[in-house]
Scaffold this motif. Structure first.
Motif, PDB file in Angstrom:
ATOM      1  N   HIS A  46       0.747  -1.219  -0.149  1.00 61.05           N
ATOM      2  CA  HIS A  46      -0.061  -0.119  -0.099  1.00 61.05           C
ATOM      3  C   HIS A  46       1.037   1.163  -0.024  1.00 61.05           C
ATOM      4  O   HIS A  46       0.405   2.277  -0.558  1.00 61.05           O
ATOM      5  CB  HIS A  46      -0.912   0.106   1.376  1.00 61.05           C
ATOM      6  CG  HIS A  46      -2.098  -0.912   1.088  1.00 61.05           C
ATOM      7  ND1 HIS A  46      -2.778  -1.076   0.088  1.00 61.05           N
ATOM      8  CD2 HIS A  46      -2.235  -2.099   1.710  1.00 61.05           C
ATOM      9  CE1 HIS A  46      -3.795  -2.078   0.221  1.00 61.05           C
ATOM     10  NE2 HIS A  46      -3.501  -2.775   1.440  1.00 61.05           N
ATOM     11  N   GLU A  49     -13.859  -7.189  -6.187  1.00 61.88           N
ATOM     12  CA  GLU A  49     -13.114  -6.150  -5.470  1.00 61.88           C
ATOM     13  C   GLU A  49     -11.700  -6.418  -4.926  1.00 61.88           C
ATOM     14  O   GLU A  49     -11.046  -5.481  -4.315  1.00 61.88           O
ATOM     15  CB  GLU A  49     -14.233  -5.787  -4.181  1.00 61.88           C
ATOM     16  CG  GLU A  49     -15.293  -5.389  -4.460  1.00 61.88           C
ATOM     17  CD  GLU A  49     -16.358  -5.084  -3.527  1.00 61.88           C
ATOM     18  OE1 GLU A  49     -17.182  -4.301  -3.410  1.00 61.88           O
ATOM     19  OE2 GLU A  49     -16.142  -6.179  -2.472  1.00 61.88           O
ATOM     20  N   ARG A 106      -8.197  -6.998  -5.230  1.00 64.85           N
ATOM     21  CA  ARG A 106      -7.030  -6.652  -6.349  1.00 64.85           C
ATOM     22  C   ARG A 106      -5.926  -7.552  -6.346  1.00 64.85           C
ATOM     23  O   ARG A 106      -5.083  -7.427  -7.562  1.00 64.85           O
ATOM     24  CB  ARG A 106      -6.822  -5.128  -6.399  1.00 64.85           C
ATOM     25  CG  ARG A 106      -7.842  -4.243  -6.604  1.00 64.85           C
ATOM     26  CD  ARG A 106      -7.612  -2.694  -6.469  1.00 64.85           C
ATOM     27  NE  ARG A 106      -8.532  -2.085  -6.942  1.00 64.85           N
ATOM     28  CZ  ARG A 106      -8.527  -0.686  -6.679  1.00 64.85           C
ATOM     29  NH1 ARG A 106      -7.280  -0.180  -6.118  1.00 64.85           N
ATOM     30  NH2 ARG A 106      -9.589   0.202  -7.076  1.00 64.85           N
ATOM     31  N   ARG A 143     -10.579  -3.439  -2.522  1.00 62.62           N
ATOM     32  CA  ARG A 143     -11.229  -1.946  -2.074  1.00 62.62           C
ATOM     33  C   ARG A 143     -12.911  -2.564  -2.090  1.00 62.62           C
ATOM     34  O   ARG A 143     -13.472  -2.990  -3.197  1.00 62.62           O
ATOM     35  CB  ARG A 143     -10.834  -0.891  -3.117  1.00 62.62           C
ATOM     36  CG  ARG A 143      -9.687  -0.224  -2.993  1.00 62.62           C
ATOM     37  CD  ARG A 143      -9.566   0.948  -3.763  1.00 62.62           C
ATOM     38  NE  ARG A 143     -10.158   2.129  -3.433  1.00 62.62           N
ATOM     39  CZ  ARG A 143      -9.737   2.784  -2.390  1.00 62.62           C
ATOM     40  NH1 ARG A 143      -8.484   2.513  -1.636  1.00 62.62           N
ATOM     41  NH2 ARG A 143     -10.203   3.912  -1.828  1.00 62.62           N
ATOM     42  N   THR A 144     -13.416  -2.204  -0.920  1.00 63.92           N
ATOM     43  CA  THR A 144     -14.897  -2.083  -0.953  1.00 63.92           C
ATOM     44  C   THR A 144     -15.476  -0.700  -0.977  1.00 63.92           C
ATOM     45  O   THR A 144     -14.811  -0.108  -0.017  1.00 63.92           O
ATOM     46  CB  THR A 144     -15.336  -2.815   0.215  1.00 63.92           C
ATOM     47  OG1 THR A 144     -14.923  -2.570   1.398  1.00 63.92           O
ATOM     48  CG2 THR A 144     -14.824  -4.272   0.121  1.00 63.92           C
ATOM     49  N   ARG A 150     -15.130   2.830  -1.091  1.00 65.23           N
ATOM     50  CA  ARG A 150     -14.056   3.665  -1.157  1.00 65.23           C
ATOM     51  C   ARG A 150     -13.143   3.257   0.033  1.00 65.23           C
ATOM     52  O   ARG A 150     -12.211   4.028   0.408  1.00 65.23           O
ATOM     53  CB  ARG A 150     -14.677   4.873  -0.895  1.00 65.23           C
ATOM     54  CG  ARG A 150     -15.469   5.565  -2.020  1.00 65.23           C
ATOM     55  CD  ARG A 150     -15.753   7.013  -1.942  1.00 65.23           C
ATOM     56  NE  ARG A 150     -14.755   7.929  -1.866  1.00 65.23           N
ATOM     57  CZ  ARG A 150     -14.116   8.421  -2.961  1.00 65.23           C
ATOM     58  NH1 ARG A 150     -14.343   7.948  -3.883  1.00 65.23           N
ATOM     59  NH2 ARG A 150     -13.156   9.341  -2.748  1.00 65.23           N
ATOM     60  N   ARG A 151     -13.133   2.077   0.473  1.00 65.53           N
ATOM     61  CA  ARG A 151     -12.244   1.675   1.480  1.00 65.53           C
ATOM     62  C   ARG A 151     -11.108   0.547   1.203  1.00 65.53           C
ATOM     63  O   ARG A 151     -11.704  -0.176   0.214  1.00 65.53           O
ATOM     64  CB  ARG A 151     -13.263   1.021   2.697  1.00 65.53           C
ATOM     65  CG  ARG A 151     -12.834   1.451   3.819  1.00 65.53           C
ATOM     66  CD  ARG A 151     -13.901   0.635   4.989  1.00 65.53           C
ATOM     67  NE  ARG A 151     -13.342   0.464   6.240  1.00 65.53           N
ATOM     68  CZ  ARG A 151     -13.712   0.124   7.085  1.00 65.53           C
ATOM     69  NH1 ARG A 151     -15.168  -0.305   7.178  1.00 65.53           N
ATOM     70  NH2 ARG A 151     -13.027  -0.516   8.191  1.00 65.53           N
ATOM     71  N   THR A 152     -10.113   0.761   1.494  1.00 64.93           N
ATOM     72  CA  THR A 152      -8.901  -0.318   1.430  1.00 64.93           C
ATOM     73  C   THR A 152      -9.063  -1.538   2.325  1.00 64.93           C
ATOM     74  O   THR A 152      -9.214  -1.258   3.336  1.00 64.93           O
ATOM     75  CB  THR A 152      -7.608   0.459   1.398  1.00 64.93           C
ATOM     76  OG1 THR A 152      -7.435   1.501   0.427  1.00 64.93           O
ATOM     77  CG2 THR A 152      -6.238  -0.653   1.127  1.00 64.93           C
ATOM     78  N   CYS A 153      -9.122  -2.435   1.856  1.00 64.84           N
ATOM     79  CA  CYS A 153      -9.307  -3.703   2.540  1.00 64.84           C
ATOM     80  C   CYS A 153      -7.922  -4.686   2.603  1.00 64.84           C
ATOM     81  O   CYS A 153      -7.700  -4.763   1.656  1.00 64.84           O
ATOM     82  CB  CYS A 153     -10.405  -4.663   2.448  1.00 64.84           C
ATOM     83  SG  CYS A 153     -12.156  -3.580   2.651  1.00 64.84           S
TER      84      CYS A 153
END
Length: 171
Positions: free
Chosen positions: A29, A119, A121, A135-136, A138-141
């Protein structure tokens, strides 16, 4: 149809801070941000040195600012962000994770969060972890599954094949 196409994997446990740090590195990230920060630091340092007819003119204040900026954005902020992610994501809490044909679902207490395969990646396997990033909305998971949770023989290898089949390395 492959052996892993309709597989389902479930694990219950928690992450250690070392495992979370390893997962954050594997997910990458901060790679682009660090490249931009390094380039910015170089430009700041270059502004502190100018060529004139008398030779090089060094401005120690600008070089000090560049060094402080570089230290802050290349070392301190990424470590702070990972630590914050560990604490706010409650990574140390025990969770149950189910990886199946529909996606990845994480159950924590009475709540759950699902990340469908579209979702997801990125999948990466480290010597100790299976790492899924996506990403779900607008959130990075970031979902990290320690291999130590899979005690049955061959399950970890099947999960790796399933992860590569479904998510691959789309970074």
């Amino acid at each position: 149809m492959s052996e892993t196409h309709e597989a389902s994997f479930s694990a219950t446990g928690s992450l250690t801070r070392d495992e979370y740090d390893e997962a954050a590195r594997a997910a990458g990230h901060f790679r682009r941000g660090r490249a931009v920060a390094a380039l910015s630091t170089v430009f700041l340092a270059a502004a502190g040195v100018t060529l004139s007819s008398d030779g090089l003119t060094v401005r120690p204040a600008l070089l000090g600012i560049a060094a402080a900026y570089g230290l802050l954005v290349l070392v301190v902020l990424p470590r702070w962000a990972v630590g914050r992610g560990f604490r706010t994501g409650r990574a140390a809490e025990e969770k149950r994770v189910v990886v199946d044909g529909a996606g990845i679902e994480v159950f924590r207490g009475g709540e759950s969060q699902r990340m469908v395969w579209d979702e997801v990646r990125y999948y990466h396997e480290t010597p100790r972890l299976h790492v899924f990033a996506g990403r779900t909305r607008r959130r990075t998971c970031l979902v990290a599954l320690p291999k130590r949770l899979f005690t049955d023989r061959g399950v970890s290898e099947l999960l790796a094949a399933f992860g590569h089949e479904r998510a691959g390395d789309r970074s």
